[in-house]
Design a protein around this motif. Structure first.
Motif, mmCIF file in Angstrom:
data_model
loop_
_atom_site.group_PDB
_atom_site.id
_atom_site.type_symbol
_atom_site.label_atom_id
_atom_site.label_comp_id
_atom_site.label_asym_id
_atom_site.label_seq_id
_atom_site.Cartn_x
_atom_site.Cartn_y
_atom_site.Cartn_z
ATOM 1 N N THR A 173 0.846 -1.203 0.000
ATOM 2 C CA THR A 173 0.000 0.000 0.000
ATOM 3 C C THR A 173 0.878 1.248 0.000
ATOM 4 N N GLU A 174 0.423 2.255 -0.706
ATOM 5 C CA GLU A 174 1.082 3.562 -0.668
ATOM 6 C C GLU A 174 0.473 4.344 0.497
ATOM 7 N N TRP A 175 1.272 4.600 1.527
ATOM 8 C CA TRP A 175 0.775 5.225 2.749
ATOM 9 C C TRP A 175 1.202 6.680 2.830
ATOM 10 N N THR A 176 0.294 7.501 3.310
ATOM 11 C CA THR A 176 0.604 8.899 3.615
ATOM 12 C C THR A 176 0.034 9.214 4.998
ATOM 13 N N LEU A 177 0.727 10.102 5.689
ATOM 14 C CA LEU A 177 0.262 10.496 7.023
ATOM 15 C C LEU A 177 -0.332 11.895 6.984
ATOM 16 N N GLU A 178 -1.492 12.035 7.631
ATOM 17 C CA GLU A 178 -2.047 13.367 7.887
ATOM 18 C C GLU A 178 -2.103 13.566 9.398
ATOM 19 N N PHE A 179 -1.514 14.675 9.833
ATOM 20 C CA PHE A 179 -1.567 15.018 11.258
ATOM 21 C C PHE A 179 -2.327 16.325 11.415
ATOM 22 N N THR A 180 -3.323 16.311 12.294
ATOM 23 C CA THR A 180 -4.116 17.512 12.567
ATOM 24 C C THR A 180 -3.801 18.043 13.955
ATOM 25 N N PRO A 181 -3.148 19.219 14.040
ATOM 26 C CA PRO A 181 -3.080 19.913 15.324
ATOM 27 C C PRO A 181 -4.449 20.544 15.584
ATOM 28 N N GLU A 182 -5.318 19.747 16.166
ATOM 29 C CA GLU A 182 -6.719 20.146 16.292
ATOM 30 C C GLU A 182 -6.842 21.468 17.052
ATOM 31 N N ASN A 183 -7.818 22.261 16.648
ATOM 32 C CA ASN A 183 -7.984 23.616 17.183
ATOM 33 C C ASN A 183 -6.742 24.478 16.890
ATOM 34 N N PHE A 184 -6.193 24.265 15.695
ATOM 35 C CA PHE A 184 -5.024 25.047 15.265
ATOM 36 C C PHE A 184 -5.293 26.546 15.378
ATOM 37 N N GLN A 185 -6.498 26.973 15.008
ATOM 38 C CA GLN A 185 -6.784 28.403 14.996
ATOM 39 C C GLN A 185 -6.633 29.017 16.391
ATOM 40 N N ASP A 186 -6.855 28.219 17.423
ATOM 41 C CA ASP A 186 -6.751 28.712 18.798
ATOM 42 C C ASP A 186 -5.442 28.271 19.451
ATOM 43 N N THR A 187 -4.501 27.805 18.637
ATOM 44 C CA THR A 187 -3.192 27.371 19.125
ATOM 45 C C THR A 187 -2.157 28.452 18.818
ATOM 46 N N SER A 188 -1.208 28.640 19.694
ATOM 47 C CA SER A 188 -0.162 29.609 19.392
ATOM 48 C C SER A 188 0.571 29.149 18.142
ATOM 49 N N PRO A 189 0.822 30.046 17.167
ATOM 50 C CA PRO A 189 1.449 29.628 15.911
ATOM 51 C C PRO A 189 2.828 29.007 16.121
ATOM 52 N N GLU A 190 3.550 29.468 17.136
ATOM 53 C CA GLU A 190 4.881 28.909 17.391
ATOM 54 C C GLU A 190 4.776 27.437 17.818
ATOM 55 N N PHE A 191 3.819 27.138 18.700
ATOM 56 C CA PHE A 191 3.668 25.756 19.145
ATOM 57 C C PHE A 191 3.146 24.875 18.021
ATOM 58 N N ALA A 192 2.259 25.406 17.168
ATOM 59 C CA ALA A 192 1.755 24.624 16.043
ATOM 60 C C ALA A 192 2.898 24.197 15.127
#
Length: 606
Positions: A173-192
């Motif tokens: 299988t051709e695998w790809t990873l998606e990671f969601t920093p959930e609530n990105f909009q309310d996360t500090s951009p540096e930590f995201a």
């Protein structure tokens, strides 16, 4: 009162980005699309779809053109797991379509998620972990360091189970990873950026197979321009940008999901996640239909085919049990409709102007229409649905309906008179006026009640020494082939070119009548002849139109049908009342005769 509690809320802080570039950009290509209807949309339903319904929905998404589809949350239920297996084992997934399966950052739930996708050709494993201070502190009681460690640990597990697996089937299988920093909009951009860098290092993506970072507005708390600043910051600060696909997943809590998503693309995002017609939790995900059609109306091919939007609406409503709002952009049943008279008049004039322009150019013209940002026909919507009639409608809309039914353009005075009649009818009945109602009102007030009861058995016209003899059903008896003539007419008026004399034999309800008259043309000579049937009236106005259409027995040399439409306004001999009459027939004499007799009969009974 809300005014008494407003102080409990803080304004969302703006991001300091003085050198922002996104406001100067424009969208010139579509994003990568991901439909989350079968996962995020499905989990938001009162009655989640079963396997059969999800399969139908999946097949519809493929047909529309989606190449990335989030199909399930396999660890959530046996139904979700089984559906994923069904897609794979029945080979229902086209070779060029990626399926996406989702799991939280919990190691015990990641394993069944990957097992559900066993044997698929292209799979995106999507894990999510909330990164905002609010969720870390209130929900999970985790520090930033603990959050990063969990994300990295789950990423390494997925890598071990997929692209680094010792299982030969999983390695195919051709695998790809998606990671969601959930609530990105309310996360500090540096930590995201920091947590995504750690996940990327653990996964080790390539330029050919990017890692997907889904920077989600899981709960919409910022204005769209602030969100765009956040996206531009992320795109500028994440390393190895060529190995990263930045994806957007906007919810609509503030009602700004479409605007925020479009601005996020300007700011550098590559991919968009959402649902058809904004389905999803709470106020829903961003509407994929609106986003795609917004691109289309700006001259950008979205790569998704909504050429039959009504079919898409029917499918979604049936399977989700949620109605698409009547005024939803592009898809609502009233979206391209107007009931207002001024709007109707503008649209009607717009279509006429467009027809003249295209006739002049000989090709289709660029779309430019009052009140219609796109051509309804491009979505499979019928033009007759553009204008709807009620008591608020004006002559533009009513004239449109008459043209739809009879293929005629009413003279202005008749249009005004008929508009008053239709509006009065709508007010009295409190109903929407349909095409059938328009046809019934127009026929009953202006046309012969039994047109088949009138026959033209013989007709002869003479101008000087020239004689034209015609029988019933012959076109162009007056020898004129102009599209339209207008004028004020008085019976028996002599013209400088000579007098036209008409002799005819007609049958009215089976009774033969020999009539004759003279005038300056065919029409006025016919008026003179009708007077001899015992009618007493004067002509105030008349108009004649020629119609051209295909497919009937009365054709000219070009193979098109020519029909004559006559409009006559008569006044009674006592100058007390007036009446309009309309006649439409392949024979121009009969068309005029229908109009005159219809108006004359109504004068006698008024």
């Amino acid at each position: 009162m809300l005014v008494d509690t407003v102080k409990k809320y803080n304004a969302f802080p703006a991001l300091s980005l003085p050198d922002r570039k996104w406001p100067q950009k424009s969208l010139s290509k579509p994003p990568r699309w991901l439909s989350t209807d079968l996962r995020d949309g499905n989990q938001a339903l009162v009655q989640p779809m079963d396997g059969d319904a999800k399969l139908r929905y999946f097949q519809s998404l493929v047909q529309l053109g989606y190449k990335e589809i989030e199909v399930s949350y396999p660890s959530a239920s046996q139904t979700e797991f089984d559906f994923t297996r069904r897609l794979i084992t029945t080979k229902a997934i086209p070779d060029d379509v990626w399926i996406q399966v989702m799991a939280p950052c919990r190691e015990e739930l990641i394993r069944p998620t990957i097992e559900a996708a066993r044997g698929a050709k292209k799979v995106i494993v999507h894990i999510h972990l909330s990164t905002s201070a609010c969720f870390r502190e209130v929900v999970f009681n985790m520090t930033e360091r603990e959050t990063i460690e969990l994300a990295v640990r789950c990423t390494r597990l997925i890598r071990d189970l997929t692209k680094d697996s010792t299982d030969p089937e999983l390695r195919q299988t051709e695998w790809t990873l998606e990671f969601t920093p959930e609530n990105f909009q309310d996360t500090s951009p540096e930590f995201a950026v920091e947590i995504c860098e750690a996940v990327k290092a653990a996964w080790e993506p390539t330029e050919e197979n990017n890692i997907i970072f889904n920077v989600a507005a899981t709960v919409e708390v910022a204005m769209p321009n602030v969100f765009a600043d956040q996206i531009e910051y992320f795109c500028d600060h994440i390393s190895e940008r060529e190995k990263v696909c930045v994806s957007l997943h906007n919810h609509n809590d503030r009602g700004c999901a479409v605007a925020a998503t479009e601005m996020g693309q300007l700011a550098g995002a590559d991919r968009v996640e959402g649902c058809l017609f904004a389905n999803g939790e709470r106020t829903g995900n961003v509407d994929l239909v609106t986003l795609a059609m917004n691109l289309y109306t700006q001259g950008v091919d979205p790569g998704i085919d909504f050429g039959d939007i009504n079919q898409v609406v029917d499918m979604v409503e049936e399977l989700t049990k949620i109605a698409v709002h009547a005024r939803a952009p592009y898809a609502g049943k009233y979206t391209f409709c107007t009931f207002t008279g001024t709007h109707q008049d503008a649209i009607r004039k717009g279509y006429k102007s467009r027809a003249r322009l295209e006739e002049k150019l000989g090709v289709s013209a660029k779309w430019r229409m009052p009140y219609l940002p796109m051509d309804p026909a491009d979505l499979g919507r019928k033009h007759e649905a553009v204008i709807r009639l009620n008591s608020q409608s004006g002559k533009g809309g009513i004239g449109w309906f008459v043209n739809d039914v009879f293929e005629i353009d009413m003279p202005r005075d008749l249009e005004i008179a008929f508009t008053r009649m239709v509006k009065r009818y709508a007010e009295e009945k409190s109903v929407e006026v349909t095409h059938d109602i328009i046809e019934d009102l127009f026929r009953s007030h202006y046309m012969l009640r039994c047109p088949e009861g009138l026959q033209l058995l013989r007709c002869t016209l003479r101008t000087g020494k020239v004689c034209s003899a015609v029988s019933n059903g012959v076109n162009g008896v007056n020898g004129e082939h102009k599209h339209e003539t207008k004028g004020k007419a008085l019976a028996n008026k002599e013209s400088r070119s000579g007098t036209v004399r008409l002799q005819a034999v007609i049958a009215i309800k089976g009774i033969r009548h020999e009539i004759s008259g003279s005038g300056e043309d065919m029409f006025t000579s016919l008026v003179s002849a009708v007077h001899r049937l015992g009618f007493c009236f004067d002509v105030l106005d008349y108009h004649t139109q020629w119609q051209h259409s295909e497919g009937t027995e009365h054709e000219d040399s070009a193979g098109t049908t020519r029909r004559s439409a006559s409009f006559v306004k008569l006044v009674s001999g006592g100058k007390i009342s007036t009446s309009w009459g309309v006649g439409i027939h392949e024979d121009s004499v009969l068309a005029s005769l229908h109009a005159i007799l219809s108006a004359a009969e109504k004068l006698e009974t008024s």
